[in-house]
Design a protein around this motif. Structure first.
Motif, PDB file in Angstrom:
ATOM      1  N   ILE A 180       0.851  -1.190   0.000  1.00 19.32           N
ATOM      2  CA  ILE A 180       0.000   0.000   0.000  1.00 19.32           C
ATOM      3  C   ILE A 180       0.888   1.241   0.000  1.00 19.32           C
ATOM      4  N   PRO A 181       0.623   2.213  -0.880  1.00 23.23           N
ATOM      5  CA  PRO A 181       1.450   3.420  -0.893  1.00 23.23           C
ATOM      6  C   PRO A 181       1.295   4.241   0.389  1.00 23.23           C
ATOM      7  N   GLN A 182       2.404   4.824   0.824  1.00 15.53           N
ATOM      8  CA  GLN A 182       2.438   5.644   2.035  1.00 15.53           C
ATOM      9  C   GLN A 182       3.190   6.933   1.737  1.00 15.53           C
ATOM     10  N   ILE A 183       2.627   8.055   2.169  1.00 18.56           N
ATOM     11  CA  ILE A 183       3.305   9.346   2.046  1.00 18.56           C
ATOM     12  C   ILE A 183       3.442   9.943   3.431  1.00 18.56           C
ATOM     13  N   THR A 184       4.663  10.281   3.837  1.00 19.51           N
ATOM     14  CA  THR A 184       4.830  10.989   5.098  1.00 19.51           C
ATOM     15  C   THR A 184       4.965  12.482   4.810  1.00 19.51           C
ATOM     16  N   ALA A 185       4.109  13.246   5.459  1.00 18.05           N
ATOM     17  CA  ALA A 185       4.130  14.699   5.284  1.00 18.05           C
ATOM     18  C   ALA A 185       4.907  15.378   6.399  1.00 18.05           C
ATOM     19  N   GLY A 186       5.453  14.575   7.330  1.00 14.85           N
ATOM     20  CA  GLY A 186       6.127  15.183   8.471  1.00 14.85           C
ATOM     21  C   GLY A 186       7.488  14.625   8.813  1.00 14.85           C
ATOM     22  N   SER A 187       7.762  13.374   8.451  1.00 12.61           N
ATOM     23  CA  SER A 187       9.025  12.741   8.848  1.00 12.61           C
ATOM     24  C   SER A 187      10.156  13.116   7.903  1.00 12.61           C
ATOM     25  N   THR A 188      11.282  13.527   8.473  1.00 12.71           N
ATOM     26  CA  THR A 188      12.396  14.014   7.663  1.00 12.71           C
ATOM     27  C   THR A 188      13.646  13.141   7.743  1.00 12.71           C
ATOM     28  N   GLY A 189      13.629  12.112   8.593  1.00 10.10           N
ATOM     29  CA  GLY A 189      14.796  11.246   8.752  1.00 10.10           C
ATOM     30  C   GLY A 189      15.305  10.695   7.431  1.00 10.10           C
ATOM     31  N   ALA A 190      16.595  10.852   7.181  1.00 11.43           N
ATOM     32  CA  ALA A 190      17.169  10.466   5.887  1.00 11.43           C
ATOM     33  C   ALA A 190      16.992   8.982   5.587  1.00 11.43           C
ATOM     34  N   SER A 191      17.012   8.145   6.623  1.00  6.91           N
ATOM     35  CA  SER A 191      16.955   6.695   6.408  1.00  6.91           C
ATOM     36  C   SER A 191      15.621   6.228   5.822  1.00  6.91           C
ATOM     37  N   ILE A 192      14.584   7.042   5.944  1.00  4.64           N
ATOM     38  CA  ILE A 192      13.256   6.655   5.462  1.00  4.64           C
ATOM     39  C   ILE A 192      13.268   6.349   3.972  1.00  4.64           C
ATOM     40  N   THR A 193      13.973   7.152   3.199  1.00  6.39           N
ATOM     41  CA  THR A 193      14.001   6.953   1.745  1.00  6.39           C
ATOM     42  C   THR A 193      15.317   6.336   1.274  1.00  6.39           C
ATOM     43  N   GLU A 194      15.997   5.652   2.173  1.00 12.46           N
ATOM     44  CA  GLU A 194      17.264   5.000   1.809  1.00 12.46           C
ATOM     45  C   GLU A 194      17.158   3.487   1.844  1.00 12.46           C
ATOM     46  N   GLN A 195      15.931   2.948   1.827  1.00 16.58           N
ATOM     47  CA  GLN A 195      15.737   1.511   2.038  1.00 16.58           C
ATOM     48  C   GLN A 195      15.197   0.774   0.810  1.00 16.58           C
ATOM     49  N   ASN A 196      15.248   1.417  -0.336  1.00 15.66           N
ATOM     50  CA  ASN A 196      14.744   0.791  -1.569  1.00 15.66           C
ATOM     51  C   ASN A 196      13.315   0.286  -1.408  1.00 15.66           C
ATOM     52  N   ASN A 197      12.499   1.086  -0.725  1.00 16.07           N
ATOM     53  CA  ASN A 197      11.099   0.760  -0.502  1.00 16.07           C
ATOM     54  C   ASN A 197      10.259   1.550  -1.507  1.00 16.07           C
ATOM     55  N   LYS A 198       9.711   0.887  -2.488  1.00 16.48           N
ATOM     56  CA  LYS A 198       9.002   1.581  -3.560  1.00 16.48           C
ATOM     57  C   LYS A 198       7.659   2.147  -3.114  1.00 16.48           C
ATOM     58  N   TRP A 199       7.199   1.789  -1.927  1.00 16.77           N
ATOM     59  CA  TRP A 199       5.876   2.210  -1.463  1.00 16.77           C
ATOM     60  C   TRP A 199       5.923   3.504  -0.653  1.00 16.77           C
ATOM     61  N   ILE A 200       7.106   4.020  -0.340  1.00 20.11           N
ATOM     62  CA  ILE A 200       7.197   5.201   0.520  1.00 20.11           C
ATOM     63  C   ILE A 200       7.504   6.461  -0.286  1.00 20.11           C
ATOM     64  N   PHE A 201       6.803   7.546   0.058  1.00 17.33           N
ATOM     65  CA  PHE A 201       7.045   8.868  -0.504  1.00 17.33           C
ATOM     66  C   PHE A 201       7.090   9.869   0.641  1.00 17.33           C
ATOM     67  N   ARG A 202       7.701  11.022   0.359  1.00 19.02           N
ATOM     68  CA  ARG A 202       7.829  12.019   1.422  1.00 19.02           C
ATOM     69  C   ARG A 202       7.591  13.422   0.853  1.00 19.02           C
ATOM     70  N   THR A 203       6.737  14.204   1.531  1.00 15.63           N
ATOM     71  CA  THR A 203       6.528  15.589   1.133  1.00 15.63           C
ATOM     72  C   THR A 203       7.169  16.565   2.115  1.00 15.63           C
ATOM     73  N   ALA A 204       7.822  16.056   3.153  1.00 17.50           N
ATOM     74  CA  ALA A 204       8.687  16.869   4.000  1.00 17.50           C
ATOM     75  C   ALA A 204      10.071  16.891   3.349  1.00 17.50           C
ATOM     76  N   VAL A 205      10.949  17.778   3.835  1.00 11.81           N
ATOM     77  CA  VAL A 205      12.288  17.886   3.257  1.00 11.81           C
ATOM     78  C   VAL A 205      13.247  16.962   3.986  1.00 11.81           C
ATOM     79  N   ASN A 206      13.959  16.142   3.231  1.00 16.17           N
ATOM     80  CA  ASN A 206      14.952  15.215   3.748  1.00 16.17           C
ATOM     81  C   ASN A 206      15.928  15.934   4.685  1.00 16.17           C
ATOM     82  N   ASP A 207      16.215  15.302   5.830  1.00 16.37           N
ATOM     83  CA  ASP A 207      17.128  15.894   6.816  1.00 16.37           C
ATOM     84  C   ASP A 207      18.518  16.188   6.253  1.00 16.37           C
ATOM     85  N   GLU A 208      18.971  15.385   5.308  1.00 16.11           N
ATOM     86  CA  GLU A 208      20.300  15.612   4.745  1.00 16.11           C
ATOM     87  C   GLU A 208      20.385  16.995   4.108  1.00 16.11           C
ATOM     88  N   PHE A 209      19.358  17.360   3.376  1.00 19.01           N
ATOM     89  CA  PHE A 209      19.345  18.674   2.741  1.00 19.01           C
ATOM     90  C   PHE A 209      19.265  19.778   3.797  1.00 19.01           C
TER      91      PHE A 209
END
Length: 387
Positions: free
Chosen positions: A128-157
């Motif tokens: 099921i697709p998931q979008i986080t509008a609040g979580s910024t932790g860099a590891s969230i989008t570093e796991q090759n998980n095709k179901w996760i999206f983020r509309t907050a700004v990545n902490d690395e940036f």
């Protein structure tokens, strides 16, 4: 003969009645509403309650607008909310409840990065697709998980933008990190350390704290002794306000910095004079001259009698991204919906023009470096995340 005609009359009446019933069923089938169910997870109680409540209000407002204006085409949006208190275990349970009981087609959540990391396990397994509008932790989008999206700004940036500004504009040569001991804080600590090395700033101290702590003076005294000119905090607003107050009491002269996780008016309310001049990143300011922002703020204030926080703006945009996706896909099936979200383009929303990279990060965001003056945040510098 009479009986014969009576039988004919009865047969004709039954035929008409049956035809009427079939017509009603047929009409009912034609008018069946296409429904997209959105599950929302966030902290509506506990230490991050203002963030979760802001998210809920903005999402409900967006859903009502989209349904009233047919912004999702033939699709009607239904939304279901669950409070996770910012607790990863409770968050995963809430996500599972939304999928199993509410039959959610897409999840918005969570706000705490540790909670989102727990939720991702549930949504990924369910496909099921998931979008986080609040979580910024860099590891969230570093796991090759095709179901996760983020509309907050990545902490690395965020970390790079803050440290670069501290070095190049403020001339800071020595810095300390003071971060929460959870996933969010420790991810931030690593990213800040990498940014310090990248921009040639000496990292002199790296203390941590646990969420809920009240006494930060031992760590602050160490930071003061090490001669840090800047203290980079990575956590939520409750602890950040206390740290600022105790730093003021100890006459710590270092400039205070923070990330978007503490960007709530509650920080100003709790911190008072001690947080004046604090510099932090966020994606939204209610005083912006941008027409999209002004329209959103006006509607939000009219409905809730308060200014929206960044987490609300990001959540509001997230619903519009989902509405656009289901309209284009014309399906609430997980794969079709996920692919449509990934191909988002051409939308002009409150916090930017969303576009997702291969990892699921929104690279169409405006990152704002802001400072606290009086009872509000003021813009210092805007940076695009695709630069």
């Amino acid at each position: 003969m009479f009986r014969y005609h009576k039988k004919i009359a009865v047969i004709l009446m039954l035929a008409l009645l049956l035809g009427s019933m079939l017509g009603t069923v047929g009409c009912g089938q034609k008018s069946v509403q296409k429904v997209l169910k959105i599950g929302v997870v966030g902290p509506e109680s506990g230490g991050g309650a203002q963030l979760g409540q802001g998210q809920r209000k903005a999402i409900q407002m967006a859903v009502d607008e989209i349904n009233a204006n047919k912004g999702a085409g033939e699709w009607k949006l239904e939304v279901f909310f669950e409070d996770d208190e910012g607790n990863p275990t409770k968050s995963a349970s809430a996500t599972n409840k939304l999928l199993q009981q509410s039959q959610a087609n897409v999840i918005i959540g969570a706000i705490h990065s540790s909670a989102t990391l727990a939720d991702m396990v549930v949504t990924s397994r369910a496909g099921i697709p998931q979008i986080t509008a609040g979580s910024t932790g860099a590891s969230i989008t570093e796991q090759n998980n095709k179901w996760i999206f983020r509309t907050a700004v990545n902490d690395e940036f965020q970390a790079n933008a803050l440290v670069k500004y501290a070095k190049e504009v403020l001339g800071i040569k020595k810095m300390a990190t003071f971060t929460a001991a959870d996933d969010y804080g420790q991810s931030g600590a690593k990213l800040l350390a990498a940014a310090a090395q990248k921009y040639g700033v000496e990292l002199v101290a790296t203390p941590t704290y646990n969420n809920g702590d009240k006494d930060f003076k031992p760590q602050l005294l160490t930071i003061k002794e090490k001669g840090a000119q800047g203290i980079f905090m990575w956590g939520l607003y409750t602890e950040a306000a206390l740290i600022a107050k105790q730093a003021q009491q100890l006459d710590v002269k270092a400039q205070l910095f923070g990330a978007s996780g503490m960007a709530a008016l509650k920080l100003i309310e709790l911190g008072g004079d001690a947080v004046q001049g604090l510099i932090l990143t966020q994606t939204f300011l209610p005083d912006s001259n941008d027409e999209k922002v002004k329209e959103f703020v006006q509607k939000y204030k009219s409905k809730y009698n308060e200014n929206p926080i960044p987490h609300a703006a990001q959540a509001y945009d997230t619903v519009y991204i989902i509405a656009d996706a289901v309209k284009r896909a014309n399906s609430n099936k997980p794969d079709a919906l996920r692919d449509a979200i990934a191909k988002t383009a051409g939308l002009k929303l409150v916090t930017g023009e969303p576009k997702f990279n291969d990892k699921g990060d929104d690279i169409g965001k405006r990152l704002l470096i802001t400072t606290i003056k009086g009872d509000k945040f003021e813009l210092v510098k805007a940076v695009m995340t695709n630069e």
